[in-house]
Scaffold this motif. Structure first.
Motif, PDB file in Angstrom:
ATOM      1  N   ILE A   5       1.022  -1.210  -0.186  1.00  0.00           N
ATOM      2  CA  ILE A   5       0.011   0.162  -0.030  1.00  0.00           C
ATOM      3  C   ILE A   5       0.938   1.095  -0.063  1.00  0.00           C
ATOM      4  O   ILE A   5       1.912   1.151   0.972  1.00  0.00           O
ATOM      5  N   GLU A  43      -3.632  -2.483   6.013  1.00  0.00           N
ATOM      6  CA  GLU A  43      -4.629  -1.581   5.872  1.00  0.00           C
ATOM      7  C   GLU A  43      -5.612  -1.754   7.122  1.00  0.00           C
ATOM      8  O   GLU A  43      -6.215  -0.780   7.263  1.00  0.00           O
ATOM      9  N   LYS A  47      -6.573   1.655   9.416  1.00  0.00           N
ATOM     10  CA  LYS A  47      -7.735   2.154   9.719  1.00  0.00           C
ATOM     11  C   LYS A  47      -8.194   2.262  11.336  1.00  0.00           C
ATOM     12  O   LYS A  47      -8.729   3.056  11.643  1.00  0.00           O
ATOM     13  N   TYR A  60      -3.134   6.809   1.911  1.00  0.00           N
ATOM     14  CA  TYR A  60      -3.130   5.485   1.073  1.00  0.00           C
ATOM     15  C   TYR A  60      -3.928   5.613   0.086  1.00  0.00           C
ATOM     16  O   TYR A  60      -3.690   5.029  -0.998  1.00  0.00           O
ATOM     17  N   ARG A  64      -1.940   1.061  -4.515  1.00  0.00           N
ATOM     18  CA  ARG A  64      -1.621  -0.232  -3.966  1.00  0.00           C
ATOM     19  C   ARG A  64      -1.387  -0.970  -5.301  1.00  0.00           C
ATOM     20  O   ARG A  64      -1.877  -0.607  -6.242  1.00  0.00           O
TER      21      ARG A  64
END
Length: 153
Positions: A5, A43, A47, A60, A64
């Motif tokens: 990412i 990821e 978050k 981001y 990716r």
């Protein structure tokens, strides 16, 4: 299959050689990713820790790419802390009395392995022993073993 990412494509010319960082559990260089089937990957961490919003923008977004290792790649798979005992480590004077975590010698490891995958979900004590790896991760040590793949997600 792994996801990196932060970039939309793999540019081998941007790959930096692995170098140990004094008193730190991660090296400089390489290519980082997370298994796409991981129960807790990068990821998720971004978050869960509101990392994007604390910077004031979506750092981001959708940048990716997906990759796998070529069939001949030499993968070191770490899924429990006992494996760490048999791996080369850097001895640092700052931690001579109490060593709070394991500092692997990545420069030595790259001689025998093309990538290191750490499965923290399999053994949560890896989180503390390799403090800073945070999530299920892969660190590619050799730029020549990366094969970009297209997937539907």
């Amino acid at each position: 299959i792994y996801v990196h990412i932060g970039s939309n494509n793999y540019d081998k010319s941007l790959f930096r050689d692995i170098k140990n960082i004094e008193n730190f559990v991660k090296p400089m260089g390489g290519l980082w990713g997370s298994p796409i089937n991981s129960s807790y990957g990068w990821e998720n961490w971004v978050k869960d820790n509101n990392f994007n919003n604390t910077l004031g923008f979506d750092k981001y977004g959708n940048d990716r790419f997906y990759f796998k290792l070529c069939d001949s790649a030499r993968l070191l798979y770490i899924n429990n802390v006992d494996i760490l005992k048999s791996l080369p480590q850097v001895e640092d004077n700052i931690f001579e009395i109490v060593k709070p975590f394991t500092i692997l010698d990545f420069e030595q490891l790259k001689e025998n392995y093309d990538a290191i995958e750490v499965d923290i979900s399999a053994d949560n004590t890896l989180y503390w022993e390799l403090y800073g790896w945070d999530v299920d991760s892969i660190l590619v040590l050799n730029p020549n073993v990366v094969e970009v793949v297209e997937i539907d997600r």
